[in-house]
Each structure stands twice: as C-alpha cells, then as structure tokens.
Motif scaffolding. Structure first.
Motif, PDB file in Angstrom:
ATOM      1  N   LEU A  68       0.817  -1.207   0.000  1.00  0.00           N
ATOM      2  CA  LEU A  68       0.000   0.000   0.000  1.00  0.00           C
ATOM      3  C   LEU A  68       0.852   1.259   0.000  1.00  0.00           C
ATOM      4  CD1 LEU A  68      -2.821   1.228   0.036  1.00  0.00           C
ATOM      5  CD2 LEU A  68      -2.778   1.053   2.539  1.00  0.00           C
ATOM      6  N   LYS A  69       1.878   1.284   0.816  1.00  0.00           N
ATOM      7  CA  LYS A  69       2.740   2.469   0.908  1.00  0.00           C
ATOM      8  C   LYS A  69       3.395   2.772  -0.454  1.00  0.00           C
ATOM      9  CE  LYS A  69       5.908   4.578   4.133  1.00  0.00           C
ATOM     10  NZ  LYS A  69       6.542   4.459   5.429  1.00  0.00           N
ATOM     11  N   GLU A  70       3.879   1.727  -1.120  1.00  0.00           N
ATOM     12  CA  GLU A  70       4.484   1.910  -2.444  1.00  0.00           C
ATOM     13  C   GLU A  70       3.437   2.348  -3.466  1.00  0.00           C
ATOM     14  OE1 GLU A  70       6.238  -1.892  -3.166  1.00  0.00           O
ATOM     15  OE2 GLU A  70       8.005  -1.473  -1.941  1.00  0.00           O
ATOM     16  N   ASP A  71       2.243   1.770  -3.368  1.00  0.00           N
ATOM     17  CA  ASP A  71       1.165   2.145  -4.286  1.00  0.00           C
ATOM     18  C   ASP A  71       0.765   3.606  -4.109  1.00  0.00           C
ATOM     19  OD1 ASP A  71       1.155  -0.427  -5.308  1.00  0.00           O
ATOM     20  OD2 ASP A  71      -0.611  -1.054  -4.167  1.00  0.00           O
ATOM     21  N   ILE A  72       0.760   4.079  -2.880  1.00  0.00           N
ATOM     22  CA  ILE A  72       0.432   5.478  -2.611  1.00  0.00           C
ATOM     23  C   ILE A  72       1.512   6.381  -3.195  1.00  0.00           C
ATOM     24  CG2 ILE A  72       0.167   7.225  -0.788  1.00  0.00           C
ATOM     25  CD1 ILE A  72      -1.080   4.895   0.915  1.00  0.00           C
ATOM     26  N   GLN A  73       2.773   6.005  -3.016  1.00  0.00           N
ATOM     27  CA  GLN A  73       3.865   6.801  -3.563  1.00  0.00           C
ATOM     28  C   GLN A  73       3.798   6.846  -5.083  1.00  0.00           C
ATOM     29  OE1 GLN A  73       5.781   8.718  -1.608  1.00  0.00           O
ATOM     30  NE2 GLN A  73       6.457   9.610  -3.523  1.00  0.00           N
ATOM     31  N   THR A  74       3.500   5.723  -5.700  1.00  0.00           N
ATOM     32  CA  THR A  74       3.347   5.672  -7.151  1.00  0.00           C
ATOM     33  C   THR A  74       2.204   6.580  -7.590  1.00  0.00           C
ATOM     34  OG1 THR A  74       4.223   3.429  -7.254  1.00  0.00           O
ATOM     35  CG2 THR A  74       2.883   4.147  -9.125  1.00  0.00           C
ATOM     36  N   TYR A  75       1.089   6.533  -6.855  1.00  0.00           N
ATOM     37  CA  TYR A  75      -0.051   7.402  -7.155  1.00  0.00           C
ATOM     38  C   TYR A  75       0.357   8.874  -7.080  1.00  0.00           C
ATOM     39  CZ  TYR A  75      -3.907  10.462  -6.113  1.00  0.00           C
ATOM     40  OH  TYR A  75      -4.742  11.546  -6.109  1.00  0.00           O
ATOM     41  N   ILE A  76       1.039   9.255  -6.012  1.00  0.00           N
ATOM     42  CA  ILE A  76       1.437  10.651  -5.825  1.00  0.00           C
ATOM     43  C   ILE A  76       2.289  11.121  -7.004  1.00  0.00           C
ATOM     44  CG2 ILE A  76       2.873  12.205  -4.428  1.00  0.00           C
ATOM     45  CD1 ILE A  76       1.884  10.566  -1.946  1.00  0.00           C
ATOM     46  N   GLU A  77       3.218  10.287  -7.414  1.00  0.00           N
ATOM     47  CA  GLU A  77       4.118  10.661  -8.504  1.00  0.00           C
ATOM     48  C   GLU A  77       3.424  10.671  -9.865  1.00  0.00           C
ATOM     49  OE1 GLU A  77       7.266   7.815  -8.032  1.00  0.00           O
ATOM     50  OE2 GLU A  77       7.893   8.698  -6.124  1.00  0.00           O
ATOM     51  N   ALA A  78       2.544   9.718 -10.099  1.00  0.00           N
ATOM     52  CA  ALA A  78       1.942   9.576 -11.428  1.00  0.00           C
ATOM     53  C   ALA A  78       0.615  10.328 -11.573  1.00  0.00           C
ATOM     54  CB  ALA A  78       1.728   8.094 -11.733  1.00  0.00           C
ATOM     55  N   ASN A  79      -0.279  10.186 -10.631  1.00  0.00           N
ATOM     56  CA  ASN A  79      -1.627  10.731 -10.781  1.00  0.00           C
ATOM     57  C   ASN A  79      -1.920  11.929  -9.891  1.00  0.00           C
ATOM     58  OD1 ASN A  79      -1.786   7.487 -10.926  1.00  0.00           O
ATOM     59  ND2 ASN A  79      -2.994   8.431 -12.553  1.00  0.00           N
ATOM     60  N   GLY A  80      -1.273  11.980  -8.748  1.00  0.00           N
ATOM     61  CA  GLY A  80      -1.525  13.065  -7.811  1.00  0.00           C
ATOM     62  C   GLY A  80      -1.194  14.422  -8.391  1.00  0.00           C
ATOM     63  N   LYS A  81      -0.194  14.464  -9.254  1.00  0.00           N
ATOM     64  CA  LYS A  81       0.199  15.733  -9.874  1.00  0.00           C
ATOM     65  C   LYS A  81      -0.917  16.266 -10.762  1.00  0.00           C
ATOM     66  CE  LYS A  81       5.108  14.857  -9.592  1.00  0.00           C
ATOM     67  NZ  LYS A  81       6.350  14.537 -10.272  1.00  0.00           N
ATOM     68  N   HIS A  82      -1.568  15.376 -11.487  1.00  0.00           N
ATOM     69  CA  HIS A  82      -2.675  15.824 -12.344  1.00  0.00           C
ATOM     70  C   HIS A  82      -3.784  16.437 -11.502  1.00  0.00           C
ATOM     71  CE1 HIS A  82      -6.488  15.308 -14.625  1.00  0.00           C
ATOM     72  NE2 HIS A  82      -5.776  16.000 -15.488  1.00  0.00           N
ATOM     73  N   LEU A  83      -4.145  15.770 -10.422  1.00  0.00           N
ATOM     74  CA  LEU A  83      -5.194  16.300  -9.552  1.00  0.00           C
ATOM     75  C   LEU A  83      -4.795  17.665  -8.989  1.00  0.00           C
ATOM     76  CD1 LEU A  83      -7.954  15.926  -8.204  1.00  0.00           C
ATOM     77  CD2 LEU A  83      -6.788  14.672  -6.368  1.00  0.00           C
ATOM     78  N   GLN A  84      -3.546  17.811  -8.596  1.00  0.00           N
ATOM     79  CA  GLN A  84      -3.084  19.105  -8.082  1.00  0.00           C
ATOM     80  C   GLN A  84      -3.113  20.182  -9.171  1.00  0.00           C
ATOM     81  OE1 GLN A  84      -2.720  19.888  -4.871  1.00  0.00           O
ATOM     82  NE2 GLN A  84      -3.407  17.783  -4.585  1.00  0.00           N
ATOM     83  N   ASN A  85      -2.785  19.813 -10.404  1.00  0.00           N
ATOM     84  CA  ASN A  85      -2.861  20.766 -11.507  1.00  0.00           C
ATOM     85  C   ASN A  85      -4.305  21.188 -11.781  1.00  0.00           C
ATOM     86  OD1 ASN A  85      -0.082  20.737 -11.851  1.00  0.00           O
ATOM     87  ND2 ASN A  85      -0.144  19.182 -13.464  1.00  0.00           N
ATOM     88  N   VAL A  86      -5.216  20.237 -11.696  1.00  0.00           N
ATOM     89  CA  VAL A  86      -6.641  20.555 -11.860  1.00  0.00           C
ATOM     90  C   VAL A  86      -7.085  21.493 -10.746  1.00  0.00           C
ATOM     91  CG1 VAL A  86      -8.980  19.578 -11.765  1.00  0.00           C
ATOM     92  CG2 VAL A  86      -7.204  18.455 -13.143  1.00  0.00           C
TER      93      VAL A  86
END
Length: 180
Positions: free
Chosen positions: A3-21
């Motif tokens: 889970l911890k690795e999956d969250i980090q992957t999310y932050i790097e890959a998808n979280g940036k898009h959400l923050q840009n939105v």
C-alpha cells in the motif's frame, strides 16, 4: 507492491494531475468554474472532457451545466464542500444519467475554486472497488471518515484518497489490503 508503495506511485503519477486541476480551478471566477466543472472540462488537458465523465456525455453534462448555472448565487453563498454537494446532488437528481459521480466531481471542482474541501472520503463508482480492497465490505454510507483509513493513506487529503481509491481499485495488479 504494498500500500505504501502504491500510494507513492499514485502521488508521482496521478496526484500531480489532480493538483494541476485544483490549481486551474482555483484561478477561475465562479461563473467559469461552474461551466467547466459541470461540463466536466479538464483545463489541464486541452479542455477535453474528463475521461471518467465521458459516459455521462457532453449533452447530459451540458444539461447539468444549464441547471447549475441557475444556482450561481446559491453556490456563491456556500461556505463548505457539503453545501456545494447538496446543490449538485439536487441538480443531478433532476437530470437523467448525471448521477453521484458527476455530482461529486462537479462539487469538488467548485470547491477548489472556493477553497473548501471535503472533510470525508466520498464513495461512488470506481472508488468503491478500492474501498472494498481495503475494508473487504461495502460501505454503510456514501462517505467514510478519513481517520478510518489505514494511516498510510491519511497523509492524503480526503479528495486525494477518493482519487487514489478509484485508480488503485481499478488496478488489477494491486493486492487487497485488509483492515477494519
């Protein structure tokens, strides 16, 4: 992966898009926010429709916009995400096929502009798959309190947890996590 690795992957890959939105919607006035939010227009992707809203379609989303723009003064007076969500829920119930996902996503984008955010993690559509991977059950409500999630997830804001659960829940490569 865990889970911890999956969250980090999310932050790097998808979280940036959400923050840009989020940043984009923070910079619109309310009138433009209502239009882009209700029509599900992604200002960070050449103003294309958000991919997960394409099932609703342009015509139905436009109908939602037409109804929601009539509520501009009500939205202007909202002081919490929950008040915004109440209005988008009312609109979604009036128009066939809008539904809870449109209602939540539209409220979130308007909330970004007004700088008011969900206090809880809202559960609908794909988010439920991620929720079930963690809790191994269906939710009792439309939302879950942030503090009920594993502490690894609590580093994220509730709207980020919602986004993570949707992406993670639909990822066949991730394993379920069990907690109560």
């Amino acid at each position: 992966m865990n889970l911890k690795e999956d969250i980090q992957t999310y932050i790097e890959a998808n979280g940036k898009h959400l923050q840009n939105v989020k940043t984009a919607f923070e910079n619109f006035d309310l009138k433009e926010t209502i239009e882009k939010a209700a029509k599900a227009i992604d200002p960070t992707n050449d103003n294309k429709m958000f991919s997960h809203q394409r099932r609703v379609g342009y015509k139905v989303a436009y109908s939602g916009y037409e109804s929601l723009k009539e509520r501009e003064n009500d939205l202007r007076n909202c002081r919490s995400f929950e008040e915004i969500l109440e209005i988008t829920n009312e609109v979604s119930k009036q128009i066939f096929r809008l539904g809870q996902l449109w209602s939540y996503d539209t409220a979130l984008r308007i909330g970004f502009q007004k700088k008011v955010y969900p206090k809880n993690v809202y559960l609908q559509a794909g988010v439920l798959k991620g929720y079930k991977k963690i809790f191994n059950r269906n939710p009792k409500d439309r939302f879950e309190e942030k503090n009920k999630f594993p502490k690894e997830l609590q580093i994220l804001e509730p709207y980020e947890i919602e986004n993570f659960l949707c992406i993670w829940g639909n990822n066949k490569k991730t394993n379920p996590v069990r907690c109560n």
